[in-house]
Design a protein around this motif. Structure first.
Motif, PDB file in Angstrom:
ATOM      1  N   LYS A   1      -5.737 -75.375   4.580  1.00  0.00           N
ATOM      2  CA  LYS A   1      -4.790 -74.788   5.543  1.00  0.00           C
ATOM      3  C   LYS A   1      -5.487 -74.325   6.824  1.00  0.00           C
ATOM      4  CE  LYS A   1      -1.215 -73.465   2.301  1.00  0.00           C
ATOM      5  NZ  LYS A   1       0.141 -72.983   2.411  1.00  0.00           N
TER       6      LYS A   1
ATOM      7  N   TYR B   1      -3.877 -62.216  14.890  1.00  0.00           N
ATOM      8  CA  TYR B   1      -3.491 -62.300  13.474  1.00  0.00           C
ATOM      9  C   TYR B   1      -3.461 -63.757  13.013  1.00  0.00           C
ATOM     10  CZ  TYR B   1      -0.500 -61.592   9.337  1.00  0.00           C
ATOM     11  OH  TYR B   1       0.038 -61.574   8.073  1.00  0.00           O
ATOM     12  N   PHE B   2      -2.823 -64.616  13.806  1.00  0.00           N
ATOM     13  CA  PHE B   2      -2.761 -66.037  13.444  1.00  0.00           C
ATOM     14  C   PHE B   2      -4.174 -66.628  13.352  1.00  0.00           C
ATOM     15  CE2 PHE B   2       1.813 -67.438  14.752  1.00  0.00           C
ATOM     16  CZ  PHE B   2       2.322 -66.493  13.884  1.00  0.00           C
TER      17      PHE B   2
ATOM     18  N   PRO C   1     -12.282 -61.497  13.436  1.00  0.00           N
ATOM     19  CA  PRO C   1     -11.420 -60.804  14.401  1.00  0.00           C
ATOM     20  C   PRO C   1     -11.879 -60.951  15.852  1.00  0.00           C
ATOM     21  CG  PRO C   1     -11.727 -59.439  12.476  1.00  0.00           C
ATOM     22  CD  PRO C   1     -12.601 -60.629  12.289  1.00  0.00           C
TER      23      PRO C   1
ATOM     24  N   GLN D   1      -6.937 -65.018  12.605  1.00  0.00           N
ATOM     25  CA  GLN D   1      -7.601 -64.515  11.402  1.00  0.00           C
ATOM     26  C   GLN D   1      -7.086 -65.217  10.145  1.00  0.00           C
ATOM     27  OE1 GLN D   1      -7.976 -60.134  11.157  1.00  0.00           O
ATOM     28  NE2 GLN D   1      -7.654 -60.151  13.353  1.00  0.00           N
ATOM     29  N   LEU D   2      -5.785 -65.529  10.146  1.00  0.00           N
ATOM     30  CA  LEU D   2      -5.231 -66.249   8.992  1.00  0.00           C
ATOM     31  C   LEU D   2      -5.825 -67.652   8.900  1.00  0.00           C
ATOM     32  CD1 LEU D   2      -1.441 -65.292   8.940  1.00  0.00           C
ATOM     33  CD2 LEU D   2      -3.330 -64.284   7.667  1.00  0.00           C
ATOM     34  N   LYS D   3      -6.300 -68.172  10.031  1.00  0.00           N
ATOM     35  CA  LYS D   3      -6.930 -69.500  10.025  1.00  0.00           C
ATOM     36  C   LYS D   3      -8.423 -69.398   9.746  1.00  0.00           C
ATOM     37  CE  LYS D   3      -3.422 -72.176  10.743  1.00  0.00           C
ATOM     38  NZ  LYS D   3      -2.957 -73.029   9.637  1.00  0.00           N
TER      39      LYS D   3
END
Lengths: 423, 333
Positions: free
Chosen positions: B76, B100-101, B109, B103-105
């Motif tokens: 992902k 945030y997007f 930070p 970090q999700l990837k």
């Protein structure tokens, strides 16, 4: 735990604790409680600060003559007289002085002129009927607390001259028994009357603390999920993380927000107890158990909230679910009176609610803060709560995974169970 | 542009919701570095297919690999996705959402913040970086969403209707960004109803209908294969009677006439006739030939014809597409 889960947890925590509603609740609730507690004594405080006279004049119209209260005489309603020091120490202390009136009209006139704050009417047939009539200014719910002590005075007036002085004193004030109750080891200890209030309020206080923190977190879980479903952001999120990571991150982040609230309120509450009623301060072990019940209860209700929340399409629908969940948990508080107290705490109802996972956290928080609970009950209750939490978490995770991208779909129980099996 | 290595391979992939077959034995491959178009009417199965590639849904049967592996959580981070169903946290700041997007990837930070800053600069949104999403216009939100899809520097970028809601200037900007992503090395999958865009920017395409592949291949090949054996010739020469000519249609004067009113004629050659022989005969007439080109059908027209050849009218197709879309949406496709 993946870094993505922590990133979600961090966002959920920060997004929640910076909400105006959260900050408002965090600060306002203790402030409101402090205000509510201080409000009761506010009039006395104001009266005291104004140097209000503790002396109160009351009238008596004795048509029966049984009280022997001759015209021109006065009498204090209680035998003991309070000193100025006494009234300074206890701001609620009042000294009531009775003055006789020949008729109801005369008493009413004095009342109208505010010579007296109230009066008692003793009818001609009082000895036979026992009927009395009282007139006073305040009709408030709590005004009886400040009512003149007519009964003890009548007892004294009836006995005086007919009995020995020592007997008169006992008739007037038979005395309150010193109460002994068994302690943890079965030995008797003195029970202080003020403990009664404490043993009622403190368990409710702990239950409220646990309930509010648990359901504030679960409510924010539902609200957040409802908003995410409404804003259609979930598909973007699910392209980066799994549904399980999303669920875990939300549970951790919002659990942290709830814990922060609980710790803040708990610390304030404990400090108040330390200052005002140190005997009610729970032991560190009890506090640890309360923390465990918070975690267990939060996981159970939080997972339920997420599982059910994934089935709805909007925040409005989510709030309905939140209300149903919180009603389930609040049952112990509604039934609380029946199992607070010596017999109730070990009643079958109390035991059932302590072991049933949905009601265990609130019930146990009430029972633990009230006194000792058998160790086996605590252990069994925690084990059952953990098992239920684990199963609900698994079930909710499966439903969450399937239902997250459903918009406007109607569903039924067999369908949900099928998802739970297949996911 | 592409190095022909497949990034995504689907072999007989099938996905149903109850009795409804959303994706029906789809086989295709998307090659590294290409811009690939995934086309079809609403309810054709595009979103279901993409969700399977993104590991949001699992196929019922068939094999699907992304970067040579079955779709998984680990992959992902290598895929950027702009879903058709747009959504952002409206009460949060633009930079907060992009951080945030990122970090999700899998970005750190600090890395996510720097990348978000660069993207906002590139998309002309720097001045709005501290604004809440809800305060932005629809077009700006769309650009933030695009930034969210590429913030993690994906190797595979899937954009579902990326141009919707954008004005011509921002459409052009987004086309440039897509090209930059391809230049960076990303493979781009474009899902769009704007088929004219596909002809401009895509290397290859697949068209799905009722979950099945109805057209698949290089965009140029699709157009060439499905276009008629007709040629458009802008000349004053009389074309009737030239070798191989079967029919000549004179386009109405005005709209299609070139310089100095040069007429446009549509010539259809007989089966087996040589275009070269026809062109040689035309040159021999001595008349000026302003242009000579194959009469290309637009991709959209090809799609409609392919579907209509199966006995369905476009009207039925659209109605059916809408119905299927509702079913698909309801089933969580």
């Amino acid at each position: 735990m993946s870094s993505r889960t922590w990133a979600i947890a961090r966002r959920e925590f920060l997004a929640t604790v910076t909400r105006k509603g959260y900050l408002f609740t965090l600060v306002l609730m203790p402030a409101w409680i402090a205000f509510a507690f201080s409000f009761g004594s506010l009039p006395e405080r104001l009266g005291s600060s104004r140097g209000e006279n503790p002396l109160r004049w009351v009238g008596v119209v004795d048509s029966s003559g049984a009280l022997g209260f001759a015209a021109g005489s006065i009498d204090t309603l209680t035998r003991a007289t309070a000193t100025a020091e006494d009234t300074r120490r206890d701001r609620r202390l009042r000294v009531y002085v009775a003055r006789p009136y020949p008729s109801l009209d005369a008493a009413k006139q004095a009342f109208a002129k505010k010579d007296i704050s109230g009066f008692l009417v003793v009818p001609v047939d009082y000895i036979a009927s026992g009927r009395l009539t009282e007139y006073r200014r305040s009709s408030g719910l709590f005004s009886r607390i400040q009512a003149p002590p007519y009964r003890a005075w009548i007892r004294r007036r009836l006995a005086e001259g007919r009995l020995e002085p020592a007997l008169v004193a006992r008739v007037e004030e038979p005395g309150d028994p010193v109460t002994y109750v068994p302690d943890d080891k079965g030995a008797f200890k003195v029970f202080h009357p003020e403990d009664e209030v404490g043993s009622f309020l403190v368990p409710f206080g702990f239950a409220m603390l646990l309930f509010t923190t648990m359901f504030t977190s679960a409510g924010y879980l539902l609200q957040g999920l409802g908003e995410e479903k409404e804003s259609r952001i979930l598909e973007s999120l699910l392209s980066s993380v799994t549904a399980d990571e999303l669920m875990r991150g939300k549970l951790i982040g919002l659990g942290g927000a709830g814990l922060l609230m609980g710790l803040t309120w708990g610390t304030i509450g404990l400090n108040v107890l330390l200052f005002a009623a140190p005997m009610f301060v729970p032991t560190p072990f009890t506090l640890l158990l309360l923390l465990l019940y918070f975690v267990g209860g939060y996981v159970l209700f939080g997972a339920l909230a997420l599982g059910l929340g994934s089935l709805v399409s909007s925040y409005q629908e989510a709030t309905t679910i939140s209300a149903i969940l919180s009603f389930t948990a609040v049952i112990p508080m509604m039934l609380g009176l029946s199992f607070l107290g010596d017999q109730g705490a070990t009643s079958p109802l109390a035991r059932f609610l302590s072991l049933f996972p949905m009601t265990a956290p609130i019930t146990m928080s009430m029972r633990l803060s009230q006194g000792s609970v058998p160790a086996w009950e605590i252990a069994l209750s925690l084990v059952l709560l953990a098992i239920a939490g684990w199963y609900v978490l698994r079930l909710a995770s499966r439903v969450f995974r399937v239902a997250l991208l459903l918009y406007g779909k109607t569903w039924n129980l067999p369908e949900i169970l099928r998802w739970a099996r297949q996911a | 542009m592409s190095d022909l290595q497949p990034v995504l391979v689907a072999q007989d992939v099938r996905k149903s919701y109850g009795d409804f077959v959303a994706v029906n034995d789809v086989s295709l491959e998307i090659r590294r570095g290409e811009i690939f178009a995934l086309l079809g009417p609403n309810g054709a199965g595009k979103t279901t297919f993409l969700r399977m590639a993104l590991d949001i849904l699992k196929p019922d049967s068939g094999t699907l690999t992304v970067f040579g592996m079955p779709p998984s959580t680990e992959l992902k981070g290598r895929i950027g996705y702009l879903p058709e169903e747009r959504g952002l946290y409206r009460k949060q700041k633009v930079t907060t959402v992009l951080d945030y997007f990122g970090q999700l990837k899998g970005l750190k930070p600090s890395e996510a913040r720097a990348r978000a800053r660069d993207l906002l600069e590139r998309l002309g949104l720097s001045a709005w970086s501290d604004k809440k999403i809800g305060e932005l216009s629809k077009g700006m939100q769309q650009k933030v969403q695009v930034a969210g899809a590429i913030v993690g520097r994906p190797e595979l970028l899937v954009l579902d209707e990326p141009f919707s809601g954008l004005d011509p200037v921002n459409t052009r900007l987004l086309e440039e960004v897509i090209e930059e992503e391809r230049t960076r090395g990303a493979t781009v999958v474009l899902c769009t109803h704007q088929i004219s865009k596909v002809e401009q920017v895509c290397d290859r395409a697949v068209v799905l209908h009722r979950g099945r592949v109805v057209l698949y291949g290089a965009v140029e090949d699709l157009i060439t294969t499905h276009s008629s054996e007709a040629y458009l010739v802008r000349t004053r020469a009389r074309l009737e009677g030239l070798p191989g000519v079967e029919t000549v249609v004179h386009e109405a004067a005005g709209e299609n006439h070139g310089s100095a009113g040069m007429p446009l004629q549509r010539v259809t050659l007989a089966r087996g006739a040589s275009a070269n022989a026809f062109l040689g005969a035309l040159a021999a007439t001595g008349e000026t030939v302003e242009s000579f080109s194959r009469d290309r059908l637009p991709l959209e027209e090809i799609f409609i014809r392919v579907v209509e050849s199966s006995g369905e009218s476009v009207r039925e197709l659209i109605a059916e597409g809408r119905r299927a879309d509702l079913v698909e949406q309801a089933k969580g496709a």
